[in-house]
Structures are given as structure tokens and as C-alpha cells.
Scaffold this active site. Structure first.
Site, PDB file in Angstrom:
ATOM      1  N   TYR A  72       3.949 -85.369  66.707  1.00  0.00           N
ATOM      2  CA  TYR A  72       3.117 -84.308  66.125  1.00  0.00           C
ATOM      3  C   TYR A  72       3.114 -83.079  67.026  1.00  0.00           C
ATOM      4  CZ  TYR A  72      -0.466 -82.130  63.333  1.00  0.00           C
ATOM      5  OH  TYR A  72      -1.137 -81.264  62.509  1.00  0.00           O
ATOM      6  N   PHE A 124      12.909 -56.920  49.499  1.00  0.00           N
ATOM      7  CA  PHE A 124      13.241 -58.272  49.075  1.00  0.00           C
ATOM      8  C   PHE A 124      11.963 -58.857  48.472  1.00  0.00           C
ATOM      9  CE2 PHE A 124      13.718 -62.845  49.363  1.00  0.00           C
ATOM     10  CZ  PHE A 124      14.917 -62.977  48.677  1.00  0.00           C
ATOM     11  N   THR A 125      12.120 -59.702  47.434  1.00  0.00           N
ATOM     12  CA  THR A 125      10.970 -60.156  46.644  1.00  0.00           C
ATOM     13  C   THR A 125       9.815 -60.707  47.491  1.00  0.00           C
ATOM     14  OG1 THR A 125      12.170 -62.232  46.371  1.00  0.00           O
ATOM     15  CG2 THR A 125      12.317 -60.653  44.557  1.00  0.00           C
ATOM     16  N   ASP A 215      14.664 -58.447  59.254  1.00  0.00           N
ATOM     17  CA  ASP A 215      14.805 -59.613  58.386  1.00  0.00           C
ATOM     18  C   ASP A 215      16.189 -60.150  58.733  1.00  0.00           C
ATOM     19  OD1 ASP A 215      15.359 -61.497  56.483  1.00  0.00           O
ATOM     20  OD2 ASP A 215      14.433 -60.410  54.829  1.00  0.00           O
ATOM     21  N   LYS A 258      19.592 -69.917  54.851  1.00  0.00           N
ATOM     22  CA  LYS A 258      20.789 -69.096  54.653  1.00  0.00           C
ATOM     23  C   LYS A 258      21.705 -69.270  55.868  1.00  0.00           C
ATOM     24  CE  LYS A 258      17.952 -67.606  51.414  1.00  0.00           C
ATOM     25  NZ  LYS A 258      17.112 -66.445  51.516  1.00  0.00           N
ATOM     26  N   ARG A 383      20.135 -60.975  37.401  1.00  0.00           N
ATOM     27  CA  ARG A 383      19.415 -60.034  38.261  1.00  0.00           C
ATOM     28  C   ARG A 383      19.406 -58.702  37.531  1.00  0.00           C
ATOM     29  NH1 ARG A 383      16.616 -62.556  42.678  1.00  0.00           N
ATOM     30  NH2 ARG A 383      15.678 -63.198  40.754  1.00  0.00           N
ATOM     31  N   PHE A 450      11.349 -64.671  35.133  1.00  0.00           N
ATOM     32  CA  PHE A 450      12.750 -65.116  35.090  1.00  0.00           C
ATOM     33  C   PHE A 450      12.897 -66.600  35.385  1.00  0.00           C
ATOM     34  CE2 PHE A 450      13.275 -65.253  39.706  1.00  0.00           C
ATOM     35  CZ  PHE A 450      12.303 -64.365  40.140  1.00  0.00           C
TER      36      PHE A 450
HETATM   37  C1  PLP Z   1      15.885 -65.900  51.103  1.00  0.00           C
HETATM   38  C2  PLP Z   1      15.440 -64.664  51.748  1.00  0.00           C
HETATM   39  C3  PLP Z   1      14.136 -64.513  52.249  1.00  0.00           C
HETATM   40  C4  PLP Z   1      13.038 -65.556  52.045  1.00  0.00           C
HETATM   41  O1  PLP Z   1      13.329 -66.748  52.659  1.00  0.00           O
HETATM   42  P1  PLP Z   1      12.836 -68.173  52.086  1.00  0.00           P
HETATM   43  O2  PLP Z   1      13.345 -69.154  53.090  1.00  0.00           O
HETATM   44  O3  PLP Z   1      13.445 -68.334  50.723  1.00  0.00           O
HETATM   45  O4  PLP Z   1      11.340 -68.145  52.024  1.00  0.00           O
HETATM   46  C5  PLP Z   1      13.826 -63.325  52.891  1.00  0.00           C
HETATM   47  N1  PLP Z   1      14.729 -62.337  53.034  1.00  0.00           N
HETATM   48  C6  PLP Z   1      15.979 -62.452  52.556  1.00  0.00           C
HETATM   49  C7  PLP Z   1      16.944 -61.340  52.753  1.00  0.00           C
HETATM   50  C8  PLP Z   1      16.386 -63.606  51.899  1.00  0.00           C
HETATM   51  O5  PLP Z   1      17.645 -63.691  51.422  1.00  0.00           O
END
Ligand code: PLP
Length: 466
Positions: A72, A124-125, A215, A258, A383, A450
Site C-alpha cells: 500500500y 484537448f477534451t 501536456d 499513449k 471527429r 458521440f
Molecule cells: C489521451 C490524452 C489525454 C488524457 O489522458 P487519459 O489518460 O485518457 O486521461 C490528455 N492529453 C492528450 C493530448 C491525450 O491524447
């Protein structure tokens, strides 16, 4: 030299792909309401929905899973991850989170005051969601060309310094806690940012006491483009370039799904000790102990190993070349796309592809994505106007300039032969393009429509006579 070197890995474990026949595919996409998000994974032949968490892990990473220390507190896998991130990224402090948005939540909550502004090179979303949730207004400071699918630029993700300066003049640096610098820019088509631009942004920001938070989600793809396109970087390693990129910043958010080559995970980095202390205070509320942040020990181990593997030039060169390979094949057949090809996906221009359909009433990208699945079993993502949603205040549809389907290539999963199949399917559909019907709503969810929205063809069949 071969133009496209073969895969720099060999296959040790295999996973059977879905092999539905034509009638089964037609039934499957109908049952999914012509929304590819609602297809079952087993119904897909080649799945290009996303490259998020769909990475194939290496034998070393799978071996690393067996070294999971699930204590933990103080898991040794966390220390391995921390040491790896410090070495590769150069930031002082590392806070693990369950995925990228966990890191975005902590950063935004701790640094944004209501009424602040956060500039970024396109939104980014999830990133924008967390900025706005904490009371900030997002301002897009990317160069204008990033919004034009036909503009060919080496570094189409760069920040327009004049836009950044204008925002500082307008609202005052004290209302800008940080600039969010995405490398590469996902929604612009995976477009990179140059070192020269990163340096200039950093100088301008720091002159005004504004922090630079990256990011870093796609930083390896960005480093590859710097190495291959920016003068002076050809002889540097991916590792050296990443280290230099981040040396101009104050921290980053990272999605492990990613460029860390894992299936889950993320982290937040910073150099500021006070911010680190406060981030540890918050991570225990939302993620878990600062030594696991919502991840299993084994996942942290796989991430530490994966991040180091991602520094390998052969790996990243193959990845980005797969995108280019698919792009060049489609281009030769005249298929309209966003250019230049980015680091993770091909974006087919659905508006130009289905020029007999109307964006506002026929939803060409949604129809194209469904039709591509129907003829081939290849799954892609809309998209366009469906993803863009409605305005919160007026209830009107947002009408984005880019109406695309995204063919996203998972890392180390598919071979060039798979991409040949994808290209053939898109090209075959291009020949039948005027047989494709528009779609209309059957069920429109209120938020993030979507994901679960349902449609039906406006004509009797989605693809006439198929
Ligand atoms: C996927 C992504 C995120 C968010 O990451 P999650 O692991 O899906 O929460 C943020 N910025 C970019 C550019 C991404 O491609």
C-alpha cells in the site's frame, strides 16, 4: 535503404481478430445504431478507434508485471518509475495518477483561481474540461494554419507568440497561472511543436512569471519530428531531445496510455516543491497514496519499462512511418485528408469525401465511419459535428471546420499488411462514395453525445446496393 523499414519487433503472442462476414457486419453496425463506439471489440477486424491504452507491451514489460510490489505504501515499482521519469524528463518531482486526466485534475485544481485564463496550443477534451471546471477560460493560441487541413508546415502545432502576448496584455499575467503546451497536438492531427517555438514560449512566459506546463502525452512522437525536421537535431537521440524539450518547462501532465506503451496509468511532474507537497495532499483524496496514485504496482513497473523503450529510435520511427505509409497510399488514390500526416493517426476529410452530404443534417463523418466498418470491419472514430456537441447556452450544434474520421494506429499492434487492408478498404469505399447515405438521430444523449448516440440512414440503406 528501404523506404519503409519492416516492423522492428517480432510476434511472440497472438490475439485473434474478429472476422465477421458481410451480412454479420451489416447487422452489427445497425445494432450499434451506426455508432462505431457501440460496436463490440469482437465485431471489429482492424480496430483503429484510438491509440489510447491499446498499446502492445513488450516481453520485458510483461516480465515486469511479475515484479509488481503491491504494498500500500512505498512500492518499489513507484521508485523505479520515479527514477525513470526524473532521468528522462528532468523534472524534480513525480506524482502518479490513474491516467492523464487524473493529473490534469490535480494540476488544474491547485493552480487555477476562478476568473483565470489558461492558454494552450489547441484544446484537448479532458484538459480543457478540468481547466473550465476550476473556473478558468481556455484560450487557443495555436498558429492559424493548425485549423486548416490543407496547410503544409513542419511544425503545425506551434504557439503563435503574438496571440500569447495579446492575451497577457489583455488579462494580465497574474491571471494566467500557466500555459499548457501540448507536444504533439492531438486534435490538430498529431502536429508537432519545434524546440525553437518551445524555447520562445518559455522565455515569454517566464518573463511574465507564467509557468509552462507540458501536456507530455505524445512527447516521443514530438521528439521524432524534431529529430527529423528541425535543423541541428539530426544527430541527437530521442532521449536527448525529450530532455531538452522539458528543460524549458516547469512540469507536465502525462497519460501513460499513449507514449508510455502501457494500457493504463499517468503522472504529474513539477519542479516546484510547494506545488508537489500540495499535489501529494490531493492525490490521496482522489487517486491513492503518492506511491501508487491509483495504479497497481505491476502497472507502474510496466510503465517505467515502457517509457524507456519508447526512447528507441527504431520504435518511434516505425510508428510514425506507419502513419505516413497509410497516408501516402490513400493520397495516391486521391482520398482527401488532413496534412501533413501527424504522429498517431490519419484524419480523412469526410466533408470532401462525401461532398454530396451536408455537414449539419447528414453527419458525413459519422456516416463515413459506419460505412467503412460495414464494408471492411475496420473501426474508426468520428471527429466532426457529432463529437463537437451543442453549445451549452444556445443549444445549437457547434459546427467545427474539421469534419473527419480518425484512423488511429495503436502502438506495435498492427503490421504494414494490416495497413494495406485498411487502405484498400478506404479506397474501395471512395469509389462507392456517392452511394453512401447521410444519417439522422434516433437517440441524442445530452452530454458527450458521440459516445452513446444512435442513428439511422436517411435512405433505405447505408451503402446503396451493398
Ligand atoms: C489521451 C490524452 C489525454 C488524457 O489522458 P487519459 O489518460 O485518457 O486521461 C490528455 N492529453 C492528450 C493530448 C491525450 O491524447
Amino acid at each position: 535503404m528501404m523506404k519503409f523499414a519492416p516492423e522492428p519487433f517480432k510476434i511472440k503472442m497472438v490475439e485473434k481478430m474478429g472476422t465477421l462476414n458481410k451480412e454479420e457486419r451489416k447487422a452489427a453496425i445497425k445494432a450499434a445504431g451506426y455508432n462505431t463506439f457501440l460496436l463490440k471489440s469482437e465485431e471489429c477486424f482492424i480496430d483503429l478507434l484510438t491509440d489510447s491504452g491499446t498499446n502492445a507491451m513488450s516481453d520485458h514489460q510483461w516480465a515486469g508485471l511479475m515484479l509488481g510490489d503491491e504494498a500500500y505504501g512505498g512500492s518499489r515499482n513507484f521508485y523505479h518509475l520515479e527514477e525513470t521519469v526524473r532521468e528522462l524528463f528532468g523534472f524534480k518531482y513525480v506524482v502518479p495518477t490513474h491516467q492523464g486526466r487524473g493529473a490534469e485534475n490535480i494540476l488544474s485544481s491547485l493552480t487555477i483561481k476562478p476568473g483565470d485564463y489558461v492558454p494552450g496550443n489547441m484544446y484537448f477534451t479532458t484538459t480543457r474540461f478540468h481547466q473550465e471546471r476550476n473556473g478558468a477560460t481556455f484560450r487557443d493560441v495555436i498558429i492559424d494554419e493548425a485549423h486548416d487541413p490543407t496547410a503544409i508546415l513542419d511544425f503545425k502545432g506551434n504557439v503563435d507568440l503574438a496571440k500569447f502576448q495579446a492575451l497577457i496584455d489583455e488579462v494580465g499575467a497574474e491571471h494566467i497561472p500557466y500555459i499548457c503546451l501540448a507536444v504533439t497536438v492531438n486534435l490538430a492531427g498529431g502536429q508537432p511543436v519545434s524546440i525553437a517555438n518551445i524555447k520562445a514560449v518559455s522565455e515569454l512566459a517566464h518573463k511574465h512569471g507564467i509557468k509552462v506546463m507540458f501536456d507530455a502525452t505524445r512527447c516521443v512522437e514530438n521528439a521524432y519530428f524534431i529529430k527529423t525536421r528541425e535543423p541541428g537535431y539530426q544527430d541527437k537521440t530521442i532521449k536527448e531531445i525529450i530532455h531538452e524539450m522539458f528543460s524549458y518547462g516547469d512540469g507536465c501532465t502525462m497519460s501513460g496510455k499513449k507514449d508510455c506503451l502501457t494500457n493504463i496509468g499517468g503522472f504529474l511532474c513539477m519542479n516546484d516543491e510547494d506545488l508537489y507537497t500540495r499535489a501529494c495532499g490531493m492525490v490521496v483524496q482522489f487517486e491513492g497514496m503518492p506511491s501508487y496514485g491509483g495504479m497497481a504496482g505491476r502497472d507502474m513497473e510496466a510503465m517505467a519499462i515502457g517509457l524507456r523503450e519508447a526512447m528507441d529510435y527504431e520504435y518511434i520511427s516505425h510508428r510514425v512511418n506507419q502513419i505516413r505509409y497509410l497516408g501516402e497510399k490513400l493520397d495516391a488514390a486521391g482520398v482527401p485528408m488532413v496534412k501533413p500526416y501527424g504522429g498517431h493517426a490519419i484524419f480523412v476529410d469526410a466533408r470532401a469525401f462525401l461532398d454530396h452530404l451536408d455537414q449539419a443534417t447528414d453527419f458525413p463523418a459519422q456516416a463515413l465511419s459506419a460505412a467503412l466498418y460495414e464494408i471492411s470491419g475496420v473501426r474508426t472514430m468520428e471527429r466532426g459535428i457529432i463529437s463537437a456537441g451543442r453549445d451549452n447556452v444556445t443549444g445549437e450544434d457547434h459546427v467545427p471546420k474539421l469534419e473527419t474520421i480518425r484512423l488511429t494506429i495503436p502502438r506495435r499492434v498492427y503490421t504494414y499488411a494490416h495497413l494495406d487492408y485498411v487502405a484498400d478498404a478506404v479506397i474501395e469505399l471512395y469509389k462507392k462514395r456517392h452511394d453512401i447515405s447521410g444519417l439522422r438521430w434516433v437517440y441524442e444523449p445530452k452530454a458527450l453525445r458521440f459516445f452513446t448516440g444512435r442513428f439511422e440512414p436517411r435512405n433505405e440503406e447505408l451503402i446503396k446496393g451493398y
